[in-house]
Scaffold this motif. Structure first.
Motif, PDB file in Angstrom:
ATOM      1  N   LEU A 119     -20.770 -12.977  -8.809  1.00 13.49           N
ATOM      2  CA  LEU A 119     -20.650 -14.050  -9.798  1.00 13.49           C
ATOM      3  C   LEU A 119     -22.026 -14.236 -10.435  1.00 13.49           C
ATOM      4  N   TYR A 120     -22.069 -14.133 -11.776  1.00 14.79           N
ATOM      5  CA  TYR A 120     -23.360 -14.193 -12.480  1.00 14.79           C
ATOM      6  C   TYR A 120     -23.250 -15.223 -13.598  1.00 14.79           C
ATOM      7  N   THR A 121     -23.008 -14.792 -14.834  1.00 16.13           N
ATOM      8  CA  THR A 121     -22.955 -15.758 -15.948  1.00 16.13           C
ATOM      9  C   THR A 121     -21.688 -16.609 -15.928  1.00 16.13           C
ATOM     10  N   GLY A 122     -20.634 -16.083 -15.335  1.00 15.77           N
ATOM     11  CA  GLY A 122     -19.347 -16.784 -15.330  1.00 15.77           C
ATOM     12  C   GLY A 122     -18.452 -16.379 -16.479  1.00 15.77           C
ATOM     13  N   ARG A 123     -18.962 -15.541 -17.392  1.00 22.17           N
ATOM     14  CA  ARG A 123     -18.162 -15.175 -18.564  1.00 22.17           C
ATOM     15  C   ARG A 123     -16.965 -14.283 -18.214  1.00 22.17           C
ATOM     16  N   SER A 124     -17.150 -13.411 -17.257  1.00 16.66           N
ATOM     17  CA  SER A 124     -16.011 -12.576 -16.836  1.00 16.66           C
ATOM     18  C   SER A 124     -14.922 -13.437 -16.213  1.00 16.66           C
ATOM     19  N   ILE A 125     -15.348 -14.452 -15.464  1.00 15.70           N
ATOM     20  CA  ILE A 125     -14.359 -15.317 -14.809  1.00 15.70           C
ATOM     21  C   ILE A 125     -13.598 -16.134 -15.855  1.00 15.70           C
ATOM     22  N   ARG A 126     -14.309 -16.564 -16.884  1.00 11.55           N
ATOM     23  CA  ARG A 126     -13.642 -17.278 -17.996  1.00 11.55           C
ATOM     24  C   ARG A 126     -12.578 -16.372 -18.606  1.00 11.55           C
ATOM     25  N   ALA A 127     -12.958 -15.121 -18.852  1.00 14.34           N
ATOM     26  CA  ALA A 127     -12.001 -14.162 -19.426  1.00 14.34           C
ATOM     27  C   ALA A 127     -10.829 -13.943 -18.471  1.00 14.34           C
ATOM     28  N   ALA A 128     -11.131 -13.855 -17.182  1.00 14.33           N
ATOM     29  CA  ALA A 128     -10.079 -13.609 -16.191  1.00 14.33           C
ATOM     30  C   ALA A 128      -9.095 -14.780 -16.138  1.00 14.33           C
ATOM     31  N   MET A 129      -9.621 -15.996 -16.256  1.00 15.27           N
ATOM     32  CA  MET A 129      -8.726 -17.159 -16.222  1.00 15.27           C
ATOM     33  C   MET A 129      -7.811 -17.170 -17.449  1.00 15.27           C
ATOM     34  N   ASP A 130      -8.370 -16.830 -18.611  1.00 12.75           N
ATOM     35  CA  ASP A 130      -7.538 -16.723 -19.815  1.00 12.75           C
ATOM     36  C   ASP A 130      -6.447 -15.668 -19.625  1.00 12.75           C
ATOM     37  N   HIS A 164     -27.562 -18.219 -12.401  1.00 14.12           N
ATOM     38  CA  HIS A 164     -27.686 -17.984 -13.855  1.00 14.12           C
ATOM     39  C   HIS A 164     -26.374 -18.185 -14.607  1.00 14.12           C
ATOM     40  N   ARG A 165     -25.623 -19.226 -14.240  1.00 16.90           N
ATOM     41  CA  ARG A 165     -24.351 -19.479 -14.907  1.00 16.90           C
ATOM     42  C   ARG A 165     -24.562 -19.902 -16.354  1.00 16.90           C
ATOM     43  N   PRO A 187     -30.418 -16.080  -4.694  1.00 17.58           N
ATOM     44  CA  PRO A 187     -31.202 -16.497  -5.863  1.00 17.58           C
ATOM     45  C   PRO A 187     -31.893 -15.264  -6.431  1.00 17.58           C
ATOM     46  N   SER A 188     -31.721 -15.018  -7.728  1.00 17.38           N
ATOM     47  CA  SER A 188     -32.245 -13.773  -8.284  1.00 17.38           C
ATOM     48  C   SER A 188     -32.877 -14.057  -9.629  1.00 17.38           C
ATOM     49  N   SER A 189     -33.661 -13.123 -10.091  1.00 18.28           N
ATOM     50  CA  SER A 189     -34.206 -13.220 -11.434  1.00 18.28           C
ATOM     51  C   SER A 189     -33.299 -12.391 -12.353  1.00 18.28           C
ATOM     52  N   ARG A 190     -33.263 -12.759 -13.628  1.00 16.06           N
ATOM     53  CA  ARG A 190     -32.424 -12.000 -14.570  1.00 16.06           C
ATOM     54  C   ARG A 190     -32.884 -10.558 -14.705  1.00 16.06           C
ATOM     55  N   SER A 191     -34.147 -10.308 -14.360  1.00 15.96           N
ATOM     56  CA  SER A 191     -34.654  -8.938 -14.499  1.00 15.96           C
ATOM     57  C   SER A 191     -34.253  -8.075 -13.307  1.00 15.96           C
ATOM     58  N   GLU A 192     -33.599  -8.686 -12.336  1.00 16.10           N
ATOM     59  CA  GLU A 192     -33.168  -7.896 -11.183  1.00 16.10           C
ATOM     60  C   GLU A 192     -31.720  -7.446 -11.343  1.00 16.10           C
ATOM     61  N   GLU A 193     -31.414  -6.347 -10.692  1.00 21.47           N
ATOM     62  CA  GLU A 193     -30.036  -5.879 -10.692  1.00 21.47           C
ATOM     63  C   GLU A 193     -29.490  -5.976  -9.287  1.00 21.47           C
ATOM     64  N   ILE A 194     -28.313  -6.551  -9.166  1.00 25.21           N
ATOM     65  CA  ILE A 194     -27.663  -6.610  -7.861  1.00 25.21           C
ATOM     66  C   ILE A 194     -26.440  -5.718  -7.924  1.00 25.21           C
ATOM     67  N   GLN A 195     -26.329  -4.845  -6.952  1.00 19.08           N
ATOM     68  CA  GLN A 195     -25.247  -3.865  -6.974  1.00 19.08           C
ATOM     69  C   GLN A 195     -24.458  -3.958  -5.674  1.00 19.08           C
ATOM     70  N   VAL A 196     -23.163  -4.184  -5.822  1.00 19.66           N
ATOM     71  CA  VAL A 196     -22.294  -4.178  -4.651  1.00 19.66           C
ATOM     72  C   VAL A 196     -21.602  -2.827  -4.604  1.00 19.66           C
ATOM     73  N   CYS A 197     -21.757  -2.119  -3.502  1.00 18.72           N
ATOM     74  CA  CYS A 197     -21.072  -0.844  -3.339  1.00 18.72           C
ATOM     75  C   CYS A 197     -19.914  -1.036  -2.375  1.00 18.72           C
ATOM     76  N   THR A 202     -27.263  -4.010  -2.785  1.00 17.21           N
ATOM     77  CA  THR A 202     -28.688  -3.736  -3.008  1.00 17.21           C
ATOM     78  C   THR A 202     -29.220  -4.566  -4.162  1.00 17.21           C
ATOM     79  N   ILE A 203     -30.535  -4.782  -4.154  1.00 19.18           N
ATOM     80  CA  ILE A 203     -31.206  -5.472  -5.265  1.00 19.18           C
ATOM     81  C   ILE A 203     -32.365  -4.604  -5.717  1.00 19.18           C
ATOM     82  N   SER A 204     -32.563  -4.527  -7.033  1.00 25.38           N
ATOM     83  CA  SER A 204     -33.695  -3.753  -7.542  1.00 25.38           C
ATOM     84  C   SER A 204     -34.151  -4.363  -8.854  1.00 25.38           C
TER      85      SER A 204
END
Lengths: 181, 334
Positions: free
Chosen positions: A105-116, A137-138, A152-162, A173-175
């Motif tokens: 869960l990041y900006t929440g925009r995908s979830i908004r789309a999913a609810m629609d 970062h909602r 808690p992350s910075s926008r410049s970081e990437e979080i990847q769920v495998c 992972t975070i990078s």
């Protein structure tokens, strides 16, 4: 850029077990549940939760896959559009307790789309959200009902769920993004 | 199905799905410049659109604020209705220009009519025109996306895509299949686009028609093109042996000169697809027809409405294919 492992396969297994218990507790059983995984990585996670719930409650909970490409709010501005995949929800969701499942869960925009997308398919009794990682970062007033881990992350970081079903193994992972921002 | 490649699965704004890197078309003019991968992408996108069509509410908000204009300078029932409905299912706005009632009859040129539509904010213009090449002219002079809904004898790519998709859906693939196209191949833009599409997808195309209804220069085309074999077999009974899909065509009287056929009765005797002839094809063979059907001429009624006919399904699939194409050509910065 080096990737730091935030969670191992064991951690993810325990988190899903806990979330399965929480879902059953909050919904007083599993009878009216429908699990809907968001493509791509939410789908295998939803299937695993369904197995865990079956082991606990003895009920086969329907599992669906939701594609949100047709509901995105950034359609015109995307550099390249997403490939639309099939939405496949095997049951009528009207009056059901729908658990939406995503990896991050990041900006929440995908979830908004999913609810629609979900309300176009029927009128669920409730929509609840389960995620493995909440990274903050909602941009919309959206929160998760079940959270594996707050990161808690910075926008410049990437979080990847495998997930094993797609990536061959389970880990988070975070990078730091190349070039930063 | 494409599985996401490893390491591109970075979590941007939440999980970003695989993107459409391989799609390069701003216009849909014919299938000759399509690759197999692109056609398969259209199929995959159409599968998602078909799911939308099965819903109670057949509408998604994807193309909200976009405008589709149709300019039909020739009669049409299914194609125009299909484009209009496809656009509306994706929440686009639609303007229909009927050339017969528009300024075209006051002497306005095609380009000027199209420029007017562009100035009104159309994002996509769907054109049907009796002159081969008219959509190409439009694509050169305008900044909007052009879709060819049939130009003269030349091409009708969206119809061919829905034919390919229908066969693919039933038989699982197109590669290695034997497809027989019967009748007025010279005047049929549907046949021409299908020849490209089928060949690109690896199907063997057999054209069955009297010599007077075959296109000029066909032999040069066959010898010079590097596609899988296209053969001409004037005898229907031989052409149909082992066929996987059969497409009889309407005699396009509006485009034919006179004296192409000695008599209609003879044509029916030699080329009509009836039940007896259909039994020469494979038992799973599909019967397709681009419509409109002239029952009792190119096809016997019992075949047109028989168990092997997928003519009605073609219409539904056409809607899904056109939704997919609209999705693929609109939006996104290129």
């Amino acid at each position: 850029m080096p990737k730091k492992v935030l969670m191992t396969a064991e951690d993810i297994r325990r988190i899903l077990a806990r979330i399965a218990h929480e879902i059953i507790e909050k919904n007083r059983g599993a009878r009216y549940l429908v699990l809907v995984g968001m493509r791509t990585r939410g789908v295998p996670l939803a299937k695993r939760l369904a197995v865990l719930i079956r082991n606990l409650e003895g009920i086969e909970v329907p599992v669906g896959a939701l594609d949100i490409s047709l509901y995105r709010d950034d359609f015109s501005s995307l550099e390249s559009k997403p490939v639309v995949q099939r939405t496949d929800i095997p049951t009528d969701i009207t009056d059901k307790q729908v658990i939406l499942i995503d990896d991050v869960l990041y900006t929440g925009r995908s979830i908004r789309a999913a609810m629609d997308a979900l309300v176009d398919l029927g009128r669920p009794k409730s929509i609840q959200l389960a995620v493995v990682i909440d990274r903050g970062h909602r941009e919309l007033p959206i929160r998760a009902d079940y959270v594996g881990k707050n990161v808690p992350s910075s926008r410049s970081e990437e979080i990847q769920v495998c997930v094993e079903e797609i990536d061959g193994n389970d880990k988070v992972t975070i990078s730091t993004k190349l070039g930063g921002s | 199905m494409k599985v996401t490649e490893p390491n591109t699965s970075t979590v941007m704004p939440e999980t970003s799905p695989p993107s459409l890197k391989l799609w390069q078309h701003n216009h849909i003019l014919d299938l000759d410049n399509f690759t197999k991968d692109e056609i398969e992408l259209v199929f995959e996108t159409s599968n998602a659109m078909k799911e939308v069509l099965k819903r109670e509410i057949k509408k998604v908000p994807t193309l909200r604020g976009k405008t589709l204009a149709t300019l039909f300078c020739e009669p049409s029932t299914r194609t125009r209705a299909s484009f209009e409905l496809a656009a509306k299912n994706l929440s686009a706005d639609v303007i229909n220009l009927d050339a017969i009632k528009s300024s075209v009859i006051k002497g306005e040129s095609l380009i000027d009519t199209l420029r007017t539509l562009q100035a009104m904010g159309a994002d996509i213009i769907v054109i049907r025109h009796s002159q081969s090449g008219a959509p190409y002219l439009a694509a050169r002079h305008l900044n909007v996306s052009i879709i060819n809904a049939g130009d003269g004898w030349h091409a009708h790519p969206t119809q061919a895509l829905l034919d390919l998709y229908t066969i693919h859906h039933h038989l699982g693939q197109l590669n290695g299949l034997k497809v027989v196209i019967i009748g007025d191949i010279m005047h049929s833009r549907v046949a021409h686009s299908n020849i490209w599409g089928m060949s690109i997808m690896g199907a063997e195309v057999i054209l069955c028609a009297p010599a007077s209804l075959l296109p000029y220069g066909l032999n040069d085309f066959i010898t010079n093109c590097h596609l899988p074999p296209i053969t001409v077999e004037p005898k229907l009974d031989i052409a149909l042996k082992g066929a996987d899909a059969i497409m009889p065509l309407r005699l396009q009287k509006e485009r034919q000169q006179t004296n192409l056929l000695p008599s209609l009765r003879e044509y029916i005797q030699l080329y009509q697809l009836n039940q007896e002839r259909l039994s020469l094809a494979k038992s799973h063979a599909l019967v397709l027809h681009p419509g409109p059907v002239n029952e009792g001429i190119e096809i016997a009624p019992e075949v047109a409405y028989g168990a092997q006919s997928v003519i009605e399904e073609q219409v539904t699939n056409g809607l899904a294919i056109r939704m997919a194409l609209l999705y693929l050509i609109v939006g996104g910065k290129r």
